[in-house]
Design an enzyme around this catalytic site. Structure first.
Site, short mmCIF file in Angstrom:
data_model
loop_
_atom_site.label_atom_id
_atom_site.label_comp_id
_atom_site.label_asym_id
_atom_site.label_seq_id
_atom_site.Cartn_x
_atom_site.Cartn_y
_atom_site.Cartn_z
N HIS B 112 0.79 -1.22 0.03
CA HIS B 112 0.31 0.02 0.03
C HIS B 112 0.91 1.27 0.07
O HIS B 112 0.26 2.32 0.13
CB HIS B 112 -0.91 0.23 1.21
N ASP B 151 -2.75 -10.37 -3.22
CA ASP B 151 -3.30 -9.92 -1.90
C ASP B 151 -4.88 -9.73 -2.09
O ASP B 151 -5.36 -9.04 -3.30
CB ASP B 151 -2.69 -8.95 -1.19
N HIS B 153 -6.34 -7.18 -0.81
CA HIS B 153 -6.36 -5.85 -0.98
C HIS B 153 -5.88 -5.23 -2.16
O HIS B 153 -4.87 -5.87 -2.62
CB HIS B 153 -5.88 -4.99 0.07
N ASP B 240 -4.73 -13.01 2.14
CA ASP B 240 -5.99 -12.57 2.96
C ASP B 240 -7.11 -13.09 2.32
O ASP B 240 -8.34 -12.63 2.71
CB ASP B 240 -5.83 -11.15 3.51
ZN LIG Z 1 -4.34 -7.40 2.30
ZN LIG Z 2 -4.21 -7.48 -4.90
#
Ligand SMILES: [Zn+2]
Ligand SMILES: [Zn+2]
Ligand SMILES: [Zn+2]
Lengths: 563, 438
Positions: B112, B151, B153, B240
C-alpha cells in the site's frame, strides 16, 4: 580418579586423570568387530598397578551405535506415524514396516482428527506377523500434544519389546527428524543395552564398581541407565570428545577455532566463551537427519595423508587419501611427507619422504625445500579457508527478531587450537598465515579421551505455556501442568529450571553440574483474536551447556606431567 | 529423501519483537504458527530449499522507489528495512542463479506504499516489491517486470508507483473495492497515458472461491503475462483471500493458493497481508513453498476445509467471467488506448487525496505527467500532508527519453525552495537522487 575412554577408527585411547592432573594414558588397537574386548583391554591395560577402588567414574565414548547405523546393521523397526495436514507423511518412511495412521494434532497442540483404535490394532497385527520387536510411534506436532502417541503406544504395548515415542526425543519441532530419531533409538536399543550390560558385568567382576557414564554427541555425559531410553544419543560422540578435550586450553574471552587434523579429514568446531557451539536441530548420521543434540562440527576432506599432486602446473592437495604417507610406506606423496622431509617430525623415513617431495618438485620446477614448504603452506591455507567459511556461514545464519538482526553475536576468531597427528607441526605455519594466536593442544593424541573424562552432564528442555489453553508443558519430559491467566515469564523460568534439574539428575549429574544452566531462548507472544487479547504464549529453552566438570581446572598438561 | 524440483530460496523473517501495537493484526504473533508449521514439516531439510538471511535495505535502495517525507529515517523502523531486505536477499539469490525461485516470508507488508510516502498506510510504510524491482533494474539489467498482486486488498501502492511505467505490467486481483479497503482498483484503472493497459485491476466479488481465482489466472493473468514477455515475474503473495481471514470476505484456500503459484511460476514471491494467523497462514505458506519448489502439496489442507461450503455461486462465476473479458479487451487494445489518452509532449494534471489510515494523516497531491510516446514520461508531484510536510518530487523514469530527462531537470532546477519544505529529484536512468531545501 576418572577414566576416560574414546574408541576411534584405528586406536582406542584411554586416560586416567585425578584432580591433580593427568596420570596415565594407554592406546590399544580398535577391533571394530569386537568393541567389547577393545574397551575391556583398554581399561585393563590402564589399570595395571592401580587399585580398582580408586576409580570414581568411567566415561565411555564408543563407535558402537555409529558403526551400526552407518553400516545399517541394526534391528528392524516398525514405524507408526500420525500426521494430519502437510507434506505427505508417506514420503518420510525409509523402512519396510512403515504405517501412517489416522489422527492429527495442530500447531497449538489441538486435536483436529481422532485416532482410530481398530486401525492401530490392525497395524500391530501386521508388525507382529513380520516379527518386529521394536517400534517407533511418532506424531506430527506431538511435542505440542503427545496424547496420540501415548494412546497408540498403549494399544501396541506388551506386544513389543520396546516402543519409543517421538515426543521424548526432543522438544524441537521437525516431524521428519523426529521420525528418524525415534527410529534410530529403536534400531540401536538392543545392541546398546547388551554391550553396556556386558561391559558393566565384566568391570564388576574386576572389582571396578565405579558408575559408568556414556558420552553423547553433544559432548555431555549420561548415566548408563539413562542411556537405555535414548541410546541413539551416543552416535558420533568421538568428534565431540575431542572438542571437549580442547576446552581446558581455550580462553573465556576469545572465540576459539578448534581444528582436529586427522589423516584424511579435518574436523572444525568453534568455542565461544569456552563453550562449543551446538547444531540448531541435531546431528546428521548416514542418511538420517536427526533431532539428536550435537556439537556443531564441520568435516572437510583434508588431512596429513591427503593425496598431493600437480594439476596443470598447480599444486593440489586432494580430497582423497591414497594410503599412508610415503614416509610410512605409502605410494603417493602427502603433507605428512613434507613435514617429515622438513625435519619437523622425527618419525617416518626421511629418504622415502624426500622421494615423494621430489616427484612434486620435478613437476613444479621448484627446489625440494621450496616444494615441501609450499605443500605445508597450501595445506594450512586450505584448512583455514574452510574454517573461515564455516565462521562466515554461522555468522550469516538467519535470525527471527529485529534485535538479533541488529545486535546478534558475531563470531570473531581470536585463537586457534589444533588437535590430531600433524597438529604440533602445523601450528606455527597456521599462526603465520592467519595472524591468529595458534597452539597445538598438549597431549593432543589423547585429547579425545581427556575430553570424555572431563565432560559434564548436559541436557536441554523446551517449555511452552499457553494461558489461553491454560497449560504449561515440557512434553519431552512428560510434564504438563494447568496454569492461570496470571502466569508470567518468571513462572516459566522457574518451572523450566526445576524440570531441567530433575532431568539432569536423572542423567546422573551431580549438584555441581547443575550450576551451568542457561536460558537459550525465551519469547512471549500476546494471543489476540478479533482485536481482543486472549492470553499469552511463552516459549522457553534452557540447557546445561556442554563443558567441563568442576575440580579439574588446575590440571597440568605439560609433557613433564607425563612422567 | 525429499528433493525440490526447482531450487527454491526462502527468507523467513517473522520479526518476533515488532508490532504496530500490541493488539494490531500486524503484531509479533502473526507468523508464529507459520514458523511452527514450516519447521515441523522440516522444510529447511529438503534438498534444494535454501534459507537466506534477510538483508537490510539502505537509504539508496529506498530512494529508487520512493520519495520519503520528510526522510527515510523518520517514516521507517528497522523492521521495515529488514522486511524489504528480505525481498532483496531473495532477488539477489535468484540473480546469482543460486536458486531458480524464491519466497520472502517477511513482515511488515508494503504494497500500500506509494511513490510519495509520508508514513503508514494499510500497515505499509515502504514498498518492498518496488524497492527490489528498482534495484534489479539498476543493478542487474532487468528491463521488463510483471508484478502480480494476489493480496485481497488492491495493491494501490505498487499500482501508484508503476502507474506511468509501460515496462512494468502490474496486475492486482482483489476483493471488489466497493466492499474493501482501500476502495480502489476497478477495471477502468488501467494506468496513466504512457502506460495505459500495463496496469490491470481485477476486482473479484466477495465469496469468490478457488474456482474464480484460478479462472482469472488462466483467462486473464497468464495470457497478459505471456503477451507482455517480462524478464521476471514478481508475486505480491498476500494471503488474506483465505476463507478464514478476519479482515476480508473471500473463500480461497491453501490448495487454491498452491495451484495459483504453480500456474504463475513467480521468480520472486513476497508475503504481503494475511491475518488468519492460525487457520490460514501456516497452510497457505506451506502450500506456496511446496508449489514453488515443485513438490507435492496435495496434503496441505486446512483441518476445517470444506469445499462444498466454499463453493461460489453461479452469479459470482458469471460476474468474474465478465470482468475477465472486460480486462482482456482493454489489455488487447492498450496501444490504441494510449494513443487516445493524450498528445505527445502535453502535460496532464491530476489532483487527488490520499488517507494514511495507519498514521492518520491526509495527503493532497497535484500530479503532472508529460505525455510521451518514447518513455514513461517525466513526472512531477506536488504533495502536502496534513499534519506534515509540503514537498515537490520529480521523477525521471527508467529508460527515459532525452526530452523527459531535460524536462525533469528543468522542473527540479526551477522549483522554488521557498514554496516547499523539500524538493526531490529521482533520476532513475543515472540512479541519482537529489534534494533541494532552504
Ligand atoms: Zn491485504
Ligand atoms: Zn491485490
Ligand atoms: Zn519521454
Amino acid at each position: 580418579m576418572i577414566i576416560g575412554l574414546d574408541v576411534g577408527g584405528t586406536h582406542t585411547d584411554v586416560v586416567l586423570l585425578s584432580n591433580k592432573g593427568f596420570i596415565k594414558k594407554v592406546k590399544v588397537l580398535t577391533n571394530p568387530s569386537d568393541l567389547f574386548n577393545t574397551v575391556l583391554t583398554g581399561i585393563t591395560e590402564l589399570l595395571k598397578g592401580i587399585s580398582p577402588e580408586s576409580i570414581k567414574k568411567i566415561i565411555l565414548s564408543t563407535t558402537l551405535t555409529t558403526n551400526a547405523v552407518v553400516q545399517q546393521n541394526v534391528n528392524p523397526v516398525g514405524i507408526v506415524v500420525s500426521s494430519g495436514p502437510g507434506i505427505q507423511a508417506e514420503l518420510f518412511g525409509n523402512v519396510k514396516h512403515y504405517y501412517k495412521v489416522k489422527g492429527a494434532i495442530d500447531h497449538r497442540g489441538r486435536e483436529t482428527e481422532n485416532i482410530n483404535k481398530q486401525e492401530i490394532e490392525d497395524v500391530a497385527k501386521k508388525l507382529k506377523k513380520a516379527g518386529i520387536e521394536y517400534v517407533a510411534v511418532v506424531g506430527k506436532f506431538s511435542v505440542r500434544n503427545p496424547s496420540h502417541e501415548i494412546v497408540i503406544k498403549r494399544i501396541l504395548n506388551k506386544q513389543f519389546k520396546k516402543i519409543f515415542m517421538g515426543h521424548n526425543v526432543s522438544g524441537n519441532l521437525n516431524f521428519p527428524r523426529r521420525i528418524a530419531t525415534a527410529h534410530l533409538n529403536a534400531a540401536v536399543y538392543s545392541m546398546h543395552k547388551e554391550f553396556f550390560t556386558a561391559i558393566k558385568a565384566s568391570l564388576d567382576k574386576k572389582g571396578i564398581n565405579a558408575p559408568i557414564q556414556v558420552l553423547k554427541s553433544d559432548g555431555g555425559t549420561m548415566s548408563l541407565d539413562a542411556s537405555l531410553e535414548i541410546p541413539a544419543r551416543t552416535v558420533l560422540s568421538g568428534p565431540a570428545a575431542s572438542i571437549i578435550g580442547s576446552i581446558p586450553h581455550a580462553e573465556g574471552n576469545k572465540d576459539t577455532l578448534v581444528l582436529d587434523i586427522g589423516g584424511t579429514t579435518t574436523d572444525i568446531a568453534i568455542l565461544v566463551n569456552k563453550t562449543p557451539l551446538l547444531e540448531p536441530l541435531g546431528i546428521k548420521i548416514g542418511i538420517y537427519k536427526s533431532l539428536i543434540r550435537s556439537l556443531k562440527t564441520y568435516s572437510k576432506g583434508i588431512g596429513g595423508d591427503s593425496f598431493v599432486n600437480v594439476q596443470e602446473g598447480t599444486l593440489v592437495i586432494g580430497h582423497e587419501r591414497k594410503g599412508p604417507a610415503m614416509a610410512f610406506g605409502g605410494l603417493y606423496p602427502t603433507p605428512t611427507d613434507a613435514i617429515v622431509y622438513l625435519g619437523m617430525m622425527e618419525a617416518g623415513d626421511k629418504k622415502l619422504a624426500e622421494q615423494g617431495i621430489a616427484q612434486i618438485a620435478n613437476q613444479l620446477n621448484l627446489s625440494l625445500d621450496d616444494t615441501a614448504n609450499l605443500i605445508v603452506k597450501t595445506t594450512c591455507n586450505q584448512i583455514l579457508d574452510h574454517s573461515m567459511k564455516m565462521v562466515e556461514r554461522i555468522n550469516k545464519k538467519p535470525v527471527y527478531t529485529v534485535h538479533e538482526f541488529m545486535e546478534g553475536y558475531k563470531i570473531k576468531v581470536e585463537k586457534i587450537l589444533l588437535l590430531g597427528g600433524p597438529a604440533e607441526y602445523l601450528a606455527q605455519q597456521i599462526e603465520e598465515i592467519s595472524g591468529i594466536e595458534t597452539s597445538a593442544v598438549p597431549l593432543s593424541s589423547v585429547a579425545n579421551a581427556i575430553g570424555a573424562a572431563l565432560a559434564r552432564t548436559t541436557c536441554e528442555v523446551s517449555l511452552i505455556a499457553d494461558t489461553e489453553q491454560g497449560i504449561a508443558t515440557i512434553h519431552e519430559e512428560d510434564y504438563a501442568e494447568p496454569i492461570s491467566n496470571s502466569y508470567t515469564e518468571k513462572d516459566a523460568i522457574e518451572t523450566a529450571y526445576t524440570i531441567l534439574k530433575e532431568k539432569a539428575r536423572g542423567l546422573g549429574a551431580n549438584e555441581d553440574e547443575l550450576k551451568e544452566i542457561e536460558v537459550i531462548e525465551s519469547q512471549s507472544f500476546n494471543i489476540v483474536r478479533n482485536f481482543s487479547p486472549k492470553g499469552k504464549i511463552f516459549r522457553m529453552k534452557i540447557q546445561i551447556k556442554p563443558g567441563l566438570i568442576n575440580g579439574f581446572e588446575k590440571m597440568k598438561f605439560d609433557k613433564a606431567a607425563l612422567n | 529423501m525429499l528433493k525440490a524440483k526447482n531450487k527454491t530460496g526462502l527468507v523467513f523473517f517473522p520479526a518476533f519483537d515488532w508490532a504496530i501495537d500490541p493488539i494490531h493484526p500486524e503484531r509479533e504473533e502473526r507468523l508464529l504458527y507459520t514458523q511452527d508449521q514450516v519447521e515441523e514439516e522440516g522444510i529447511f531439510d529438503i534438498e534444494g530449499i535454501l534459507e537466506y538471511k534477510p538483508e537490510i535495505v539502505t537509504i539508496e535502495d529506498i530512494r529508487r522507489a520512493h520519495f520519503c517525507v520528510p526522510d527515510e529515517k523518520t517514516i521507517t523502523t528497522e523492521s521495515h528495512l529488514i522486511s524489504a531486505g528480505g525481498a532483496m536477499a531473495i532477488a539477489k539469490a535468484v540473480m546469482r542463479k543460486e536458486v531458480e525461485t524464491g519466497f520472502a516470508l517477511v513482515r511488515p507488508p508494503g504494497h500500500h506504499s506509494m511513490r510519495v510516502s509520508h508514513g503508514g498506510r494499510g500497515f505499509c510504510h515502504i514498498n518492498m516489491e518496488a524497492i527490489m524491482v528498482e534495484y534489479l533494474r539498476s543493478k542487474h539489467g532487468i528491463k521488463r517486470v510483471a508484478i502480480v498482486d494476489t493480496d485481497c486488498h488492491h495493491g494501490d501502492g505498487t499500482n501508484n508507483i508503476y502507474w506511468h511505467d509501460p515496462n512494468v505490467l502490474f496486475i492486482s486481483m482483489h476483493q471488489d473495492g466497493r466492499t474493501m479497503y482501500p476502495g480502489s482498483g476497478f477495471p477502468n484503472e488501467l494506468g496513466g497515458p504512457n502506460a495505459m493497459g500495463t496496469n490491470l485491476n481485477i476486482p473479484l466479488p466477495p465469496e469468490t472461491s478457488a474456482e474464480g481465482y484460478l479462472y482469472i489466472m488462466e483467462n486473464t493473468v497468464m495470457p497478459a503475462i505471456a503477451d507482455f514477455k517480462p524478464d521476471i515475474i514478481v508475486n505480491s503473495a498476500g494471503q488474506d483471500n483465505h476463507y478464514t481471514d478476519p479482515l476480508t470476505n473471500m473463500n480461497f484456500s491453501a490448495q487454491g493458493y498452491a495451484e495459483l503459484t504453480t500456474m504463475l511460476k513467480p521468480d520472486i514471491a513476497v508475503l504481503e497481508g494475511g491475518y488468519s494467523i492460525e487457520g490460514a497462514l501456516p497452510y497457505v505458506n506451506l502450500g506456496i513453498i511446496l508449489a514453488m519448489a515443485g513438490l507435492d502439496y496435495s496434503g496441505v489442507i486446512e483441518p476445517d476445509f470444506n469445499p462444498e461450503k466454499l463453493r461460489q455461486s453461479q452469479a459470482i462465476t458469471d460476474k468474474i467471467k465478465s470482468v475477465s473479458e472486460e480486462i482482456n479487451y482493454s489489455f488487447q487494445r492498450r496501444e490504441e488506448l494510449r494513443e487516445r489518452a493524450g498528445e505527445h509532449g502535453e502535460i496532464q494534471q491530476k489532483v487527488r487525496e490520499i488517507y494514511y489510515d495507519t498514521d492518520n494523516l491526509y495527503e493532497r497531491q497535484n500530479e503532472k505527467i508529460r505525455v510521451c510516446r518514447d518513455c514513461g514520461g517525466a513526472l512531477e508531484i506536488d504533495s502536502k500532508a496534513t499534519p506534515g510536510h509540503h514537498i515537490l518530487a520529480v521523477h525521471i523514469p527508467h529508460q527515459a527519453c532525452n526530452e523527459c530527462i531535460e524536462t525533469g531537470y528543468d522542473i527540479f532546477d526551477k522549483a522554488d525552495t521557498k514554496k516547499y519544505d523539500k524538493i526531490f529529484l529521482q533520476d532513475r536512468p543515472k540512479d541519482i537522487y537529489k534534494i533541494k531545501e532552504n
